[in-house]
Design a protein around this motif. Structure first.
Motif, PDB file in Angstrom:
ATOM      1  N   SER A   4       0.744  -1.299   0.095  1.00  0.00           N
ATOM      2  CA  SER A   4      -0.192   0.041   0.042  1.00  0.00           C
ATOM      3  C   SER A   4       0.972   1.203  -0.046  1.00  0.00           C
ATOM      4  CB  SER A   4      -0.957  -0.086   1.072  1.00  0.00           C
ATOM      5  OG  SER A   4      -0.098  -0.048   2.433  1.00  0.00           O
ATOM      6  N   GLY A   5       2.363   1.088   0.089  1.00  0.00           N
ATOM      7  CA  GLY A   5       3.177   2.412   0.003  1.00  0.00           C
ATOM      8  C   GLY A   5       3.071   2.987  -1.426  1.00  0.00           C
ATOM      9  N   TYR A   6       3.907   4.046  -1.531  1.00  0.00           N
ATOM     10  CA  TYR A   6       4.049   4.742  -2.791  1.00  0.00           C
ATOM     11  C   TYR A   6       5.453   5.442  -2.646  1.00  0.00           C
ATOM     12  CZ  TYR A   6       1.636   8.353  -0.126  1.00  0.00           C
ATOM     13  OH  TYR A   6       1.242   9.369   0.587  1.00  0.00           O
ATOM     14  N   LEU A   7       5.956   5.927  -3.784  1.00  0.00           N
ATOM     15  CA  LEU A   7       7.322   6.822  -4.020  1.00  0.00           C
ATOM     16  C   LEU A   7       6.823   7.926  -4.695  1.00  0.00           C
ATOM     17  CD1 LEU A   7      10.208   6.888  -3.862  1.00  0.00           C
ATOM     18  CD2 LEU A   7      10.297   5.945  -6.037  1.00  0.00           C
ATOM     19  N   THR A   8       7.415   9.113  -4.017  1.00  0.00           N
ATOM     20  CA  THR A   8       7.263  10.208  -4.435  1.00  0.00           C
ATOM     21  C   THR A   8       8.633  11.129  -4.600  1.00  0.00           C
ATOM     22  OG1 THR A   8       6.744  11.427  -2.497  1.00  0.00           O
ATOM     23  CG2 THR A   8       4.893  10.983  -3.871  1.00  0.00           C
ATOM     24  N   THR A   9       8.655  12.111  -5.280  1.00  0.00           N
ATOM     25  CA  THR A   9       9.956  12.988  -5.313  1.00  0.00           C
ATOM     26  C   THR A   9       9.770  14.375  -5.485  1.00  0.00           C
ATOM     27  OG1 THR A   9      12.127  12.939  -6.364  1.00  0.00           O
ATOM     28  CG2 THR A   9      10.297  12.547  -7.957  1.00  0.00           C
ATOM     29  N   HIS A  10      10.737  15.313  -5.427  1.00  0.00           N
ATOM     30  CA  HIS A  10      10.635  16.631  -5.244  1.00  0.00           C
ATOM     31  C   HIS A  10      11.863  17.200  -5.653  1.00  0.00           C
ATOM     32  CE1 HIS A  10       9.535  20.423  -2.840  1.00  0.00           C
ATOM     33  NE2 HIS A  10       9.229  20.621  -4.012  1.00  0.00           N
ATOM     34  N   ILE A  53       5.562   8.631  -8.353  1.00  0.00           N
ATOM     35  CA  ILE A  53       6.186   8.224  -9.645  1.00  0.00           C
ATOM     36  C   ILE A  53       6.052   6.519  -9.601  1.00  0.00           C
ATOM     37  CG2 ILE A  53       8.511   8.113  -8.411  1.00  0.00           C
ATOM     38  CD1 ILE A  53       9.295   9.378 -11.247  1.00  0.00           C
ATOM     39  N   LEU A  54       5.748   6.078  -8.360  1.00  0.00           N
ATOM     40  CA  LEU A  54       5.593   4.842  -8.228  1.00  0.00           C
ATOM     41  C   LEU A  54       4.420   4.572  -7.140  1.00  0.00           C
ATOM     42  CD1 LEU A  54       6.545   1.895  -8.880  1.00  0.00           C
ATOM     43  CD2 LEU A  54       8.212   1.721  -6.924  1.00  0.00           C
ATOM     44  N   PRO A  55       3.272   4.407  -7.876  1.00  0.00           N
ATOM     45  CA  PRO A  55       2.022   4.373  -7.019  1.00  0.00           C
ATOM     46  C   PRO A  55       1.808   3.186  -6.252  1.00  0.00           C
ATOM     47  CG  PRO A  55       1.531   4.002  -9.394  1.00  0.00           C
ATOM     48  CD  PRO A  55       3.040   4.196  -9.344  1.00  0.00           C
ATOM     49  N   GLN A  56       0.934   3.230  -5.493  1.00  0.00           N
ATOM     50  CA  GLN A  56       0.106   1.883  -4.890  1.00  0.00           C
ATOM     51  C   GLN A  56      -0.305   0.949  -6.114  1.00  0.00           C
ATOM     52  OE1 GLN A  56      -3.100   3.034  -2.287  1.00  0.00           O
ATOM     53  NE2 GLN A  56      -1.741   3.838  -0.812  1.00  0.00           N
ATOM     54  N   GLY A  57       0.315  -0.416  -5.776  1.00  0.00           N
ATOM     55  CA  GLY A  57      -0.361  -1.483  -6.821  1.00  0.00           C
ATOM     56  C   GLY A  57       1.021  -1.504  -7.447  1.00  0.00           C
ATOM     57  N   ALA A  58       2.043  -0.908  -7.906  1.00  0.00           N
ATOM     58  CA  ALA A  58       3.363  -0.850  -8.359  1.00  0.00           C
ATOM     59  C   ALA A  58       4.402  -1.093  -7.295  1.00  0.00           C
ATOM     60  CB  ALA A  58       3.441  -0.077  -9.479  1.00  0.00           C
ATOM     61  N   PHE A  59       3.937  -0.657  -6.173  1.00  0.00           N
ATOM     62  CA  PHE A  59       5.026  -0.506  -5.115  1.00  0.00           C
ATOM     63  C   PHE A  59       5.436  -1.622  -4.425  1.00  0.00           C
ATOM     64  CE2 PHE A  59       6.358   0.965  -1.083  1.00  0.00           C
ATOM     65  CZ  PHE A  59       7.214   1.864  -1.238  1.00  0.00           C
ATOM     66  N   TYR A 103       7.701   6.623   0.758  1.00  0.00           N
ATOM     67  CA  TYR A 103       8.900   6.935   0.467  1.00  0.00           C
ATOM     68  C   TYR A 103       9.153   8.183  -0.257  1.00  0.00           C
ATOM     69  CZ  TYR A 103      10.997   2.364   2.204  1.00  0.00           C
ATOM     70  OH  TYR A 103      11.320   1.344   3.267  1.00  0.00           O
ATOM     71  N   HIS A 104       9.903   9.024   0.132  1.00  0.00           N
ATOM     72  CA  HIS A 104      10.069  10.408  -0.667  1.00  0.00           C
ATOM     73  C   HIS A 104      11.436  10.592  -0.712  1.00  0.00           C
ATOM     74  CE1 HIS A 104       8.829  14.417  -1.812  1.00  0.00           C
ATOM     75  NE2 HIS A 104       9.636  14.768  -1.139  1.00  0.00           N
ATOM     76  N   VAL A 105      11.999  10.776  -1.994  1.00  0.00           N
ATOM     77  CA  VAL A 105      13.327  11.221  -2.365  1.00  0.00           C
ATOM     78  C   VAL A 105      13.253  12.404  -2.872  1.00  0.00           C
ATOM     79  CG1 VAL A 105      15.268  10.038  -3.539  1.00  0.00           C
ATOM     80  CG2 VAL A 105      13.630   8.497  -2.515  1.00  0.00           C
ATOM     81  N   PRO A 106      13.700  13.358  -2.235  1.00  0.00           N
ATOM     82  CA  PRO A 106      13.919  14.726  -2.743  1.00  0.00           C
ATOM     83  C   PRO A 106      15.309  15.000  -3.226  1.00  0.00           C
ATOM     84  CG  PRO A 106      13.732  14.965  -0.280  1.00  0.00           C
ATOM     85  CD  PRO A 106      13.624  13.405  -0.716  1.00  0.00           C
ATOM     86  N   LEU A 107      15.405  15.807  -4.207  1.00  0.00           N
ATOM     87  CA  LEU A 107      16.724  16.428  -4.624  1.00  0.00           C
ATOM     88  C   LEU A 107      17.002  17.611  -4.469  1.00  0.00           C
ATOM     89  CD1 LEU A 107      19.348  15.270  -6.313  1.00  0.00           C
ATOM     90  CD2 LEU A 107      17.911  15.912  -8.344  1.00  0.00           C
ATOM     91  N   LEU A 108      18.014  18.072  -3.877  1.00  0.00           N
ATOM     92  CA  LEU A 108      18.218  19.596  -3.963  1.00  0.00           C
ATOM     93  C   LEU A 108      19.422  19.689  -4.741  1.00  0.00           C
ATOM     94  CD1 LEU A 108      18.506  19.976  -0.067  1.00  0.00           C
ATOM     95  CD2 LEU A 108      16.437  20.174  -1.573  1.00  0.00           C
ATOM     96  N   LEU A 109      19.441  20.440  -5.573  1.00  0.00           N
ATOM     97  CA  LEU A 109      20.100  20.492  -6.992  1.00  0.00           C
ATOM     98  C   LEU A 109      20.722  22.001  -7.211  1.00  0.00           C
ATOM     99  CD1 LEU A 109      21.318  18.842  -9.434  1.00  0.00           C
ATOM    100  CD2 LEU A 109      18.955  19.464 -10.544  1.00  0.00           C
ATOM    101  N   SER A 110      21.999  22.101  -7.808  1.00  0.00           N
ATOM    102  CA  SER A 110      22.545  23.348  -8.414  1.00  0.00           C
ATOM    103  C   SER A 110      23.552  22.583  -9.621  1.00  0.00           C
ATOM    104  CB  SER A 110      23.609  24.203  -7.448  1.00  0.00           C
ATOM    105  OG  SER A 110      24.881  23.379  -7.145  1.00  0.00           O
ATOM    106  N   PRO A 111      24.021  23.545 -10.408  1.00  0.00           N
ATOM    107  CA  PRO A 111      25.046  22.895 -11.344  1.00  0.00           C
ATOM    108  C   PRO A 111      26.128  22.298 -10.867  1.00  0.00           C
ATOM    109  CG  PRO A 111      24.252  25.285 -11.782  1.00  0.00           C
ATOM    110  CD  PRO A 111      23.727  24.906 -10.333  1.00  0.00           C
ATOM    111  N   PHE A 112      26.733  22.343  -9.609  1.00  0.00           N
ATOM    112  CA  PHE A 112      28.024  21.790  -9.237  1.00  0.00           C
ATOM    113  C   PHE A 112      27.796  20.845  -8.081  1.00  0.00           C
ATOM    114  CE2 PHE A 112      28.873  25.758 -11.714  1.00  0.00           C
ATOM    115  CZ  PHE A 112      29.639  25.067 -12.637  1.00  0.00           C
ATOM    116  N   GLY A 113      26.488  20.686  -7.608  1.00  0.00           N
ATOM    117  CA  GLY A 113      26.445  19.741  -6.453  1.00  0.00           C
ATOM    118  C   GLY A 113      24.720  19.381  -6.034  1.00  0.00           C
TER     119      GLY A 113
END
Length: 120
Positions: A4-10, A53-59, A103-113
Motif C-alpha cells: 500500500s506504499g508509494y514513492l514520491t519525489t521533489h 512516480i511509483l504508485p500503490q499497486g506497483a510499489f 517513501y519520498h526522495v527529494p533532490l536539492l540541486l545546483s549546477p555543481f552539487g
C-alpha cells in the motif's frame, strides 16, 4: 507482492532558490545487473510530479534508481556550462524495505552539487 506504499519525489533548484519545474525524471527497478524502466515523469511548477512516480499497486520492496535529467533542465533554463557539463544525469539508487510506507526522495540541486535524503 505489492503493498500500500508509494514513492514520491521533489526537486529544488538551490542555485535559483525555487522548485525545479520541467525536469524529466526516470525510475528504474534494479534487478542484479539489470535496470528495468518503470516510469517517467516531468516535474510541475512546484518541482513535484503530478502523481506518485511509483504508485500503490506497483510499489514493492526492492532496489530502485531515480535518474534526474539535470543537464537538460539547466540547458532549458539558460544555464550555460563547460562541455562536458559537471552534472548531467543524477542517479540516486536506494532501497525500499517496507511495502506499506510512503517513501519520498527529494533532490536539492545546483549546477555543481546535489544532496538527497529520505523525506516524508
Amino acid at each position: 507482492m505489492t503493498g500500500s506504499g508509494y514513492l514520491t519525489t521533489h526537486v529544488l533548484d538551490t542555485a535559483r532558490g525555487c522548485p525545479a519545474a520541467g525536469m524529466r525524471i526516470t525510475l528504474c527497478a534494479i534487478e542484479g545487473d539489470t535496470r528495468r524502466p518503470l516510469a517517467e515523469a516531468v516535474t510541475n511548477a512546484d518541482g513535484r510530479t503530478d502523481a506518485p512516480i511509483l504508485p500503490q499497486g506497483a510499489f514493492h520492496p526492492g532496489i530502485y534508481e531515480l535518474v534526474f535529467h539535470a543537464g537538460a533542465y539547466f540547458d532549458a533554463g539558460g544555464i550555460s556550462a563547460e562541455a562536458p557539463r559537471f552534472l548531467d544525469e543524477v542517479p540516486i539508487r536506494f532501497g525500499i524495505s517496507d511495502g506499506s510506507a510512503h517513501y519520498h526522495v527529494p533532490l536539492l540541486l545546483s549546477p555543481f552539487g546535489y544532496s538527497t535524503y529520505r523525506g516524508s
